[in-house]
Design a protein around this motif. Sequence first.
Motif, PDB file in Angstrom:
ATOM      1  N   GLU A  21      -5.329  -8.292   3.452  1.00  0.00           N
ATOM      2  CA  GLU A  21      -6.356  -8.545   2.435  1.00  0.00           C
ATOM      3  C   GLU A  21      -6.498  -7.343   1.503  1.00  0.00           C
ATOM      4  N   LEU A  22      -6.833  -7.629   0.258  1.00  0.00           N
ATOM      5  CA  LEU A  22      -6.895  -6.619  -0.789  1.00  0.00           C
ATOM      6  C   LEU A  22      -7.810  -5.459  -0.423  1.00  0.00           C
ATOM      7  N   ASN A  23      -8.960  -5.745   0.165  1.00  0.00           N
ATOM      8  CA  ASN A  23      -9.915  -4.674   0.463  1.00  0.00           C
ATOM      9  C   ASN A  23      -9.379  -3.706   1.513  1.00  0.00           C
ATOM     10  N   ARG A  24      -8.614  -4.216   2.471  1.00  0.00           N
ATOM     11  CA  ARG A  24      -8.001  -3.311   3.443  1.00  0.00           C
ATOM     12  C   ARG A  24      -6.915  -2.459   2.794  1.00  0.00           C
ATOM     13  N   THR A  25      -6.172  -3.042   1.869  1.00  0.00           N
ATOM     14  CA  THR A  25      -5.145  -2.288   1.149  1.00  0.00           C
ATOM     15  C   THR A  25      -5.778  -1.161   0.354  1.00  0.00           C
TER      16      THR A  25
END
Length: 283
Positions: A21-25
């Motif tokens: 997911e984008l937020n983890r990236t």
Amino acid sequence: MLIAQLTDIHIGFDPDARPEELNRTRFRAVLERLKKAPHKLDYIVLSGDLTDHGDSESFDKIAQILSDMPCPLLPLVGNHDAREAMLQAFPDTPCEGEFLQYVVESDGLRIICLDTFEAGRHGGAFCERRCDWLRAELGRGSDTPCVIFMHHPPIVSGIDWMDPAPDEPWILRFAEAVEGHKDTIRAIHCGHLHRRVTARFRDIPLGITPSIAPLVALDLRPIDENRADNRALITTEPASYALHYWDGSDLVTHYESCGEWDVLAHYGEHLKPMVREMKAERR
């Protein structure tokens, strides 16, 4: 002393995204920057909304990603979090009764972490018990400089859909608690707004650190809750964090965005004269 402030990570917003997911990236990019930085951190403040739904699975992911960071973590609860799940992921977090608020003292600075969470509410909360606790702590440490970290900003920023009313009871209570301590409180630092903002609260410097999750668009027009006008609300501006530098008497804050960029100048022999000149001017 160096305190990194990471805020509004929102792990779990899109948990099934592939490959991640984008937020983890975005979160990993900030942590990699901190690990590779030339300076050494003393603390990392996680100033709320670590997760998007307050679920244990998201908190476990956060804790795992942070497990190799070489300094103490100071977590705060945000309106998207849950106290119980946060304590399971970060069991060493001090508590004051049911509230996750506490004081850490280091290098002549008191770091005061506040709990502004109320279940089911987007905006901040600061009840009489929390107000009394803060008032007592400020009185107890009246001779020692301090910095206050809290998730919700007690100010009106002009981003209408994110702002509180200026006279909300929790803001008035917070104002009562800090009254008379403007010389001791070096700064108040918040999250929640997903943008970088500087202001003053009761004549105390206040900063809002931009988010790790996607940022809120900068649009200062009033918003009509009954008419969707297709304005931008969330943007893909780079993940950001704050670095608070305490030199024993003053607190200075730097902000950095984490993305791709090139180094245009390195400190080589050809730049030594410039550095000498600049340092000589200090005398």
